[in-house]
Design an enzyme around this catalytic site. Structure first.
Site, PDB file in Angstrom:
ATOM      1  N   GLU A  25      11.719  -0.313   6.572  1.00 25.10           N
ATOM      2  CA  GLU A  25      10.438   0.420   6.522  1.00 25.10           C
ATOM      3  C   GLU A  25       9.322  -0.414   5.889  1.00 25.10           C
ATOM      4  O   GLU A  25       9.571  -1.449   5.259  1.00 25.10           O
ATOM      5  CB  GLU A  25      10.604   1.728   5.754  1.00 25.10           C
ATOM      6  CG  GLU A  25      11.036   1.548   4.305  1.00 25.10           C
ATOM      7  CD  GLU A  25      10.490   2.628   3.377  1.00 25.10           C
ATOM      8  OE1 GLU A  25       9.265   2.863   3.397  1.00 25.10           O
ATOM      9  OE2 GLU A  25      11.293   3.214   2.626  1.00 25.10           O
ATOM     10  N   LYS A 160      15.749   9.403  -6.200  1.00 27.35           N
ATOM     11  CA  LYS A 160      15.330   9.271  -7.601  1.00 27.35           C
ATOM     12  C   LYS A 160      15.266  10.615  -8.275  1.00 27.35           C
ATOM     13  O   LYS A 160      14.987  11.620  -7.626  1.00 27.35           O
ATOM     14  CB  LYS A 160      13.900   8.763  -7.615  1.00 27.35           C
ATOM     15  CG  LYS A 160      13.778   7.336  -7.421  1.00 27.35           C
ATOM     16  CD  LYS A 160      12.415   6.928  -7.949  1.00 27.35           C
ATOM     17  CE  LYS A 160      12.237   5.484  -7.647  1.00 27.35           C
ATOM     18  NZ  LYS A 160      12.257   5.284  -6.209  1.00 27.35           N
TER      19      LYS A 160
HETATM   20  N1  PSU Z   1      11.254   6.340  -2.722  1.00 22.49           N
HETATM   21  C1  PSU Z   1      11.298   5.114  -3.276  1.00 22.49           C
HETATM   22  N2  PSU Z   1      10.490   4.137  -2.822  1.00 22.49           N
HETATM   23  C2  PSU Z   1       9.636   4.350  -1.786  1.00 22.49           C
HETATM   24  C3  PSU Z   1       9.604   5.647  -1.188  1.00 22.49           C
HETATM   25  C4  PSU Z   1      10.425   6.606  -1.691  1.00 22.49           C
HETATM   26  O1  PSU Z   1      12.066   4.901  -4.195  1.00 22.49           O
HETATM   27  O2  PSU Z   1       8.900   3.431  -1.397  1.00 22.49           O
HETATM   28  C5  PSU Z   1       8.719   5.876  -0.024  1.00 22.49           C
HETATM   29  C6  PSU Z   1       9.537   5.902   1.282  1.00 22.49           C
HETATM   30  O3  PSU Z   1       8.756   5.302   2.304  1.00 22.49           O
HETATM   31  C7  PSU Z   1       9.682   7.383   1.554  1.00 22.49           C
HETATM   32  C8  PSU Z   1       8.360   7.900   1.052  1.00 22.49           C
HETATM   33  O4  PSU Z   1       9.865   7.690   2.917  1.00 22.49           O
HETATM   34  O5  PSU Z   1       8.114   7.168  -0.140  1.00 22.49           O
HETATM   35  C9  PSU Z   1       8.400   9.383   0.774  1.00 22.49           C
HETATM   36  O6  PSU Z   1       7.115   9.813   0.487  1.00 22.49           O
HETATM   37  P1  PSU Z   1       6.814  11.370   0.336  1.00 22.49           P
HETATM   38  O7  PSU Z   1       7.536  11.773  -0.925  1.00 22.49           O
HETATM   39  O8  PSU Z   1       5.328  11.444   0.225  1.00 22.49           O
HETATM   40  O9  PSU Z   1       7.347  12.036   1.567  1.00 22.49           O
END
Ligand code: PSU
Ligand code: MN
Length: 309
Positions: A25, A160
């Site tokens: 990603e 996390k």
């Molecule tokens: N968790 C991490 N690092 C990240 C992300 C999540 O430890 O970079 C990123 C990933 O791309 C995940 C996104 O898909 O954050 C999720 O964002 P949201 O919570 O806004 O859906």
């Protein structure tokens, strides 16, 4: 029919020949880590996939085109521009394509691109999930709905504890998403090897995972699969210390009224500051560890395909 996804010649050839490919990603590059560690990590992760015998396909929206496989110059551009590149999840793709814009794809949007391209395995750091306090905020990552509907295996180090891990696992269960633990019975919590919550199934080899994927999709089940791979022990962070940083980061987000798509990048950056960069080091190592396992599974999956898809 012309593929809606632009592929590099290397990715296209590998897919045509049925060889192993691993999607990666780009939100993690533009929004998940600072420059220059984001660039170094993105390149190191690609190298790790190659060493595992698979072809890396970093996914993004580049000038309005969905891409599976970026050039080193494009990865560098995303790494340098960082947060000025739009964070792109499912709801953003149509807008970015119609306006010819760039987008750094989240787990959800990367799964969409991988599926359109015909890539089954995707490695990242952590998935989005149900946020703490979601009963009031409704903040549930679109990653979970994507896992419910899109047949791609996502290799991660769990979720996390900025998230409500118990509710995240309940959500995945409701939508029929198997959560596999690689050599563990316990769902990992990103910086820590264990969250205290059980996985659906423990898997002890890449081959066993590949067989499960083939069986799951062979039944016509169209959901994704989470493969949770604990952070290697030497890089795991002390639970109490990281919890303190997470609690502080969540309080700061509330005080500064950060919400929506900004919340996850804000929390990641704040935790990095509060741990004096330790969380970043852990993050880099666990992504590489996931890329290694994804390459092994992609390889086992490709070679088990001899009787046809
Ligand atoms: N968790 C991490 N690092 C990240 C992300 C999540 O430890 O970079 C990123 C990933 O791309 C995940 C996104 O898909 O954050 C999720 O964002 P949201 O919570 O806004 O859906
Ligand atoms: Mn959200």
């Amino acid at each position: 029919m012309r593929s809606p996804v632009a592929m590099t010649p290397e990715v296209r050839a590998a897919l045509l020949e049925g060889r192993a490919v691993v999607a990666l990603e780009s939100t993690i590059i533009a929004h998940g880590m600072p420059y220059p560690q984001n660039l170094e990590t993105a390149l190191r992760v690609e190298q790790t996939v190659r060493e595992g015998g698979a072809v890396p396909a970093t996914c993004a929206v580049v000038r309005g085109r969905l891409c599976a496989g970026l050039g080193a110059d494009e990865i560098e551009d995303f790494a340098r521009k960082g947060r000025s590149i739009a964070k792109a999840s499912r709801r953003d793709l149509g807008y970015l394509v119609s306006t010819g814009s760039n987008g750094a794809t989240t787990v959800a949007a990367t799964m969409i691109i991988a599926h359109l391209a015909g890539i089954r395995c995707f490695a990242t750091g952590g998935i989005g999930g149900v946020h703490r306090g979601a009963s009031a905020t409704f903040d549930i990552s679109a990653d979970l709905q994507e896992l419910a509907h899109t047949p791609v295996a996502v290799f991660c180090a769990g979720a996390k504890s900025i998230l409500d891990i118990g509710l995240t696992l309940e959500y995945l269960e409701t939508f029929g998403v198997p959560v596999l633990g690689f050599k563990t019975d316990d769902f990992p919590a990103f910086y820590a090897r264990s969250s205290g919550f059980p996985v659906s199934y423990r898997m002890d080899s890449p081959e066993a995972i590949a067989q499960l994927l083939r069986a799951h999709w062979g039944l016509g089940l169209h959901s994704g699969v989470v493969v949770a791979n604990p952070i290697p022990q030497p890089y795991a962070l002390d639970g109490g210390h990281i919890e303190e940083a997470i609690t502080q980061a969540l309080a700061d987000a509330e005080k500064e009224r950060v919400g929506g798509k900004e919340l996850t990048p804000f929390l990641l950056a704040r935790i990095e500051q509060l741990t004096g960069g330790l969380s970043l080091k852990a993050n880099i190592e666990l992504v590489c560890n996931n890329a290694r396992l994804a390459a092994q599974v992609a390889w086992a999956f490709a070679t088990s395909n001899e009787g046809g898809a």
